[in-house]
Design a protein around this motif. Sequence first.
Motif, PDB file in Angstrom:
ATOM      1  N   HIS A 215       0.849  -1.172   0.218  1.00  0.00           N
ATOM      2  CA  HIS A 215       0.131  -0.200  -0.121  1.00  0.00           C
ATOM      3  C   HIS A 215       0.818   1.416  -0.011  1.00  0.00           C
ATOM      4  O   HIS A 215       0.272   2.433  -0.206  1.00  0.00           O
ATOM      5  N   ARG A 216       2.223   1.191   0.106  1.00  0.00           N
ATOM      6  CA  ARG A 216       3.110   2.308   0.133  1.00  0.00           C
ATOM      7  C   ARG A 216       2.625   3.478   1.020  1.00  0.00           C
ATOM      8  O   ARG A 216       2.719   4.443   1.023  1.00  0.00           O
ATOM      9  N   ILE A 217       2.222   2.806   2.256  1.00  0.00           N
ATOM     10  CA  ILE A 217       1.866   3.921   3.457  1.00  0.00           C
ATOM     11  C   ILE A 217       2.834   5.046   3.780  1.00  0.00           C
ATOM     12  O   ILE A 217       2.817   6.076   3.960  1.00  0.00           O
ATOM     13  N   ARG A 218       4.011   4.643   4.018  1.00  0.00           N
ATOM     14  CA  ARG A 218       5.053   5.482   4.472  1.00  0.00           C
ATOM     15  C   ARG A 218       5.176   6.635   3.241  1.00  0.00           C
ATOM     16  O   ARG A 218       5.493   7.698   3.700  1.00  0.00           O
ATOM     17  N   GLN A 219       5.288   6.301   2.154  1.00  0.00           N
ATOM     18  CA  GLN A 219       5.274   7.275   0.977  1.00  0.00           C
ATOM     19  C   GLN A 219       3.942   8.081   1.128  1.00  0.00           C
ATOM     20  O   GLN A 219       4.277   9.247   0.970  1.00  0.00           O
ATOM     21  N   GLU A 220       2.800   7.644   1.261  1.00  0.00           N
ATOM     22  CA  GLU A 220       1.625   8.456   1.773  1.00  0.00           C
ATOM     23  C   GLU A 220       1.861   9.447   2.787  1.00  0.00           C
ATOM     24  O   GLU A 220       1.337  10.662   2.763  1.00  0.00           O
TER      25      GLU A 220
END
Length: 336
Positions: A215-220
Amino acid sequence: MPSNTAHTNVPPGAPLYAALDLGTNNCRLLVASPSGPAGFRVLDSFSRIIRLGEGLSSTGALSDAAMNRAEAALEACGQKLARRPVQVVNAVATEACRRATNGPGFMRRAERALGAPIRVIPAREEAELAMESCAPLLREGDRRALLFDIGGGSTEIAWIRTDGPEQPRLIGTISVPLGVVTLVERDGPACFSGDGFDRVVQEVAGRFETFDGVHRIRQEMRAGGVRLMGTSGTVTTLAGIALDLPRYSRAAVDGHELAMGCADRALEALRSMGPEGLAAHPCIGPERVDFVLPGCAIYAAIRQVWPAVGITVCDRGLREGLLLRAMRDRRRARRA
């Protein structure tokens, strides 16, 4: 939503709802009536540590002693329900009953003790109910929310979309079969040592990294507009320590915006107390001593994988979600 410890009279004829959460470590009940367009007033409550999942990780089954403790708690809840004209009872069971080989047989006993049906819900529905209960704490400008719930037998992570005209929507969820009870049974006092605590943090963080990769949460989070929210005894304890409360207060903790630096200092304070200090602390007490640091290790893994600027503390969860859902369904049925 109101305090879950209030005991208030309601107008005659007001519909009464009950929600029960039979968890791996606790049995909790709320009885409430609707208040306003999307809230409720609590009339009665119950919470007891039952350690239903005790021994489950090693045997795969619920022990006789654990089932007896749960049955006694459910009988007490059933007595509370019998004293009021409750129209809707929503009772659910979670990880321990999902995993146990003797879970179906125990559920028959549990339903007899409560006097009402109990559903064993999947992990995704558990996350959805937590999301529903915590949604009122979202703020304008939030694009996404990451909600964690550190339970007795598992930890649920919910990745939520919040920037549309509709209600918050679950994008994805993960249920990691590590909670405070499973860690206590597996590792014993290991979390009281620096090396043992760090080993648990790295193990749990590895599970979360897989979810983040999808989900690429860190990027978000780096892009902004992502709210980190926590609902569990671990995060409410961290808030109680950070606020230096003389005794635990839901009114002070629920919805509190806990800066990450304050949370870090509270975590270090808890780790430095030792078993006797934890037992003596008014926000913890002797019944919860064994579970505090395992929960903190899971929290520290979340902190490591998703470095937010702060946490919205939620003293609400499955029961509140069940109540809100039942009340919403009744309103929709009336309009139909």
